[in-house]
Design an enzyme around this catalytic site. Sequence first.
Site, PDB file in Angstrom:
ATOM      1  N   ASP A   1       0.824  -1.219   0.000  1.00 26.54           N
ATOM      2  CA  ASP A   1       0.000   0.000   0.000  1.00 26.54           C
ATOM      3  C   ASP A   1       0.857   1.268   0.000  1.00 26.54           C
ATOM      4  OD1 ASP A   1       1.037  -0.043   2.530  1.00 26.54           O
ATOM      5  OD2 ASP A   1      -0.888   0.070   3.584  1.00 26.54           O
TER       6      ASP A   1
ATOM      7  N   GLU B   1       3.214   2.053   2.324  1.00 27.84           N
ATOM      8  CA  GLU B   1       3.782   2.423   3.632  1.00 27.84           C
ATOM      9  C   GLU B   1       5.201   1.879   3.767  1.00 27.84           C
ATOM     10  OE1 GLU B   1       1.101   1.244   6.758  1.00 27.84           O
ATOM     11  OE2 GLU B   1      -0.443   2.651   6.083  1.00 27.84           O
TER      12      GLU B   1
ATOM     13  N   ARG C   1      16.194  22.946   0.739  1.00 25.94           N
ATOM     14  CA  ARG C   1      16.031  24.081  -0.184  1.00 25.94           C
ATOM     15  C   ARG C   1      14.677  24.760  -0.022  1.00 25.94           C
ATOM     16  NH1 ARG C   1      17.688  21.393  -5.747  1.00 25.94           N
ATOM     17  NH2 ARG C   1      16.723  19.607  -4.722  1.00 25.94           N
ATOM     18  N   GLN C   2      13.770  24.120   0.729  1.00 25.82           N
ATOM     19  CA  GLN C   2      12.489  24.785   1.023  1.00 25.82           C
ATOM     20  C   GLN C   2      12.681  25.553   2.333  1.00 25.82           C
ATOM     21  OE1 GLN C   2       8.840  22.703   0.293  1.00 25.82           O
ATOM     22  NE2 GLN C   2       9.834  21.210  -1.038  1.00 25.82           N
TER      23      GLN C   2
ATOM     24  N   ASP D   1      25.814  31.375  -8.680  1.00 21.48           N
ATOM     25  CA  ASP D   1      24.954  32.546  -8.497  1.00 21.48           C
ATOM     26  C   ASP D   1      25.527  33.400  -7.365  1.00 21.48           C
ATOM     27  OD1 ASP D   1      23.947  31.585  -5.991  1.00 21.48           O
ATOM     28  OD2 ASP D   1      22.437  30.418  -7.059  1.00 21.48           O
TER      29      ASP D   1
ATOM     30  N   LYS E   1      22.407  34.344 -11.783  1.00 24.76           N
ATOM     31  CA  LYS E   1      21.390  33.309 -12.075  1.00 24.76           C
ATOM     32  C   LYS E   1      20.028  33.799 -11.612  1.00 24.76           C
ATOM     33  CE  LYS E   1      20.217  29.157  -9.672  1.00 24.76           C
ATOM     34  NZ  LYS E   1      20.594  27.886  -9.057  1.00 24.76           N
TER      35      LYS E   1
ATOM     36  N   ASP F   1      29.020  24.232  -5.806  1.00 26.01           N
ATOM     37  CA  ASP F   1      27.651  24.445  -5.319  1.00 26.01           C
ATOM     38  C   ASP F   1      27.409  23.459  -4.171  1.00 26.01           C
ATOM     39  OD1 ASP F   1      25.153  25.597  -5.262  1.00 26.01           O
ATOM     40  OD2 ASP F   1      24.669  25.149  -7.350  1.00 26.01           O
TER      41      ASP F   1
ATOM     42  N   THR G   1      19.163  18.532 -10.886  1.00 29.01           N
ATOM     43  CA  THR G   1      18.980  18.173 -12.304  1.00 29.01           C
ATOM     44  C   THR G   1      20.195  18.545 -13.144  1.00 29.01           C
ATOM     45  OG1 THR G   1      18.072  20.337 -12.864  1.00 29.01           O
ATOM     46  CG2 THR G   1      16.503  18.652 -12.115  1.00 29.01           C
TER      47      THR G   1
ATOM     48  N   THR H   1      21.702  24.134 -13.263  1.00 32.05           N
ATOM     49  CA  THR H   1      22.525  25.249 -12.789  1.00 32.05           C
ATOM     50  C   THR H   1      23.980  25.015 -13.171  1.00 32.05           C
ATOM     51  OG1 THR H   1      21.040  25.501 -10.903  1.00 32.05           O
ATOM     52  CG2 THR H   1      23.224  26.507 -10.694  1.00 32.05           C
TER      53      THR H   1
HETATM   54  C1  R5P Z   1      20.086  26.202  -5.228  1.00 34.51           C
HETATM   55  O1  R5P Z   1      19.997  27.209  -4.536  1.00 34.51           O
HETATM   56  C2  R5P Z   1      21.128  25.166  -4.970  1.00 34.51           C
HETATM   57  O2  R5P Z   1      22.224  25.686  -4.303  1.00 34.51           O
HETATM   58  C3  R5P Z   1      21.571  24.509  -6.270  1.00 34.51           C
HETATM   59  O3  R5P Z   1      22.147  25.485  -7.112  1.00 34.51           O
HETATM   60  C4  R5P Z   1      20.395  23.894  -6.990  1.00 34.51           C
HETATM   61  O4  R5P Z   1      19.663  23.113  -6.103  1.00 34.51           O
HETATM   62  C5  R5P Z   1      20.839  23.044  -8.148  1.00 34.51           C
HETATM   63  O5  R5P Z   1      19.700  22.509  -8.771  1.00 34.51           O
HETATM   64  P1  R5P Z   1      19.755  22.004 -10.266  1.00 34.51           P
HETATM   65  O6  R5P Z   1      20.921  21.055 -10.367  1.00 34.51           O
HETATM   66  O7  R5P Z   1      18.445  21.312 -10.486  1.00 34.51           O
HETATM   67  O8  R5P Z   1      19.912  23.199 -11.136  1.00 34.51           O
END
Ligand code: R5P
Length: 300
Positions: A36, A38, A103-104, A176, A201, A227, A232, A235
């Site tokens: 289910d 869980e 990141r949230q 960024d 960015k 970073d 994904t 960035t």
């Molecule tokens: C964002 O603030 C993080 O520091 C990374 O730059 C971000 O999470 C990278 O995400 P992605 O690889 O999807 O661009």
Amino acid sequence: MNKILIVGPSSQILGVRIAKELNVDYINTEFKTFPDGENYIRINVEDNNLIDGKEVIIVHSTGPSTSGNQNARIFELFMILDSVKRMKAKKIIVIIPYFAYARQDKIFRPGESIFGDLLIRFIDNMGIDELFVVDIHAPETLKDTYSRTVNIDSMRALADYIKSLGAKDIVVVAPDKGAVERSKAFAKHFGENIPVDFFEKKRDVTTGEITMSGKLSLKDKDVVISDDIIATGGTMATAIKLSKESGANRVYAVATHALLLQNAKYRILDAGADEIIGTDTIDNEAAKVSMAKTIANYLK
Ligand code: R5P
């Protein structure tokens, strides 16, 4: 021995490495997903005595992997905490090498939750003694906790590895502006006066799409793009492409947590990176740098 280390499903390599650095007994878990949906996890002990009265170190990354996404990993952590408390652990130390949802950390659009912060509060309120994370996206979320919290720095270990590759004329590039301070701290590990620069960015908060711009003085330089997370790869790939257009020689794509989701590896290499370098906070092929010694040093 009065300590035992529990190796969580997403930290099988790092967990064993930390146990060996500390010279403590370690134990794994059994885990599955019920039909289910869980989650189930069980610490692989046959009686309570292995935990009763002990200092228990739990190494449990909440990174997504083939055996479970981050939500599964978070529920597993709650279950492990519940079971070690039931088995009367004397002290509970939680190591979450990759902290999901970090990141949230702020409200980008009305109606959102700051779930990264809430998750810290949940864990902190479960009666733990110490919480260790590695290079968490928003270190300020660790403030005002009941337990002792430590954000472990991955930079020295990553820089040592990059130096061992023979990188020279290094420029550290932040993808960024927000990552500039972090990149300045990173650059110090390569020597005095290592230049740090950044691209501009912008991320569309609705679509998630990123745009990046800038031309930097990178002619014939070895560029380290650093970073905290590669998810994904969007960035990183864009920053690599702009670095190459700015004349970079070798380009190292570096992140503490190289999740490498979807076609991230292809995007990054296709953009011109020579190497993707991550740590073993995430168990995958980019984990060229181990955080075991650094983490163990905090626990000795
Ligand atoms: C964002 O603030 C993080 O520091 C990374 O730059 C971000 O999470 C990278 O995400 P992605 O690889 O999807 O661009």
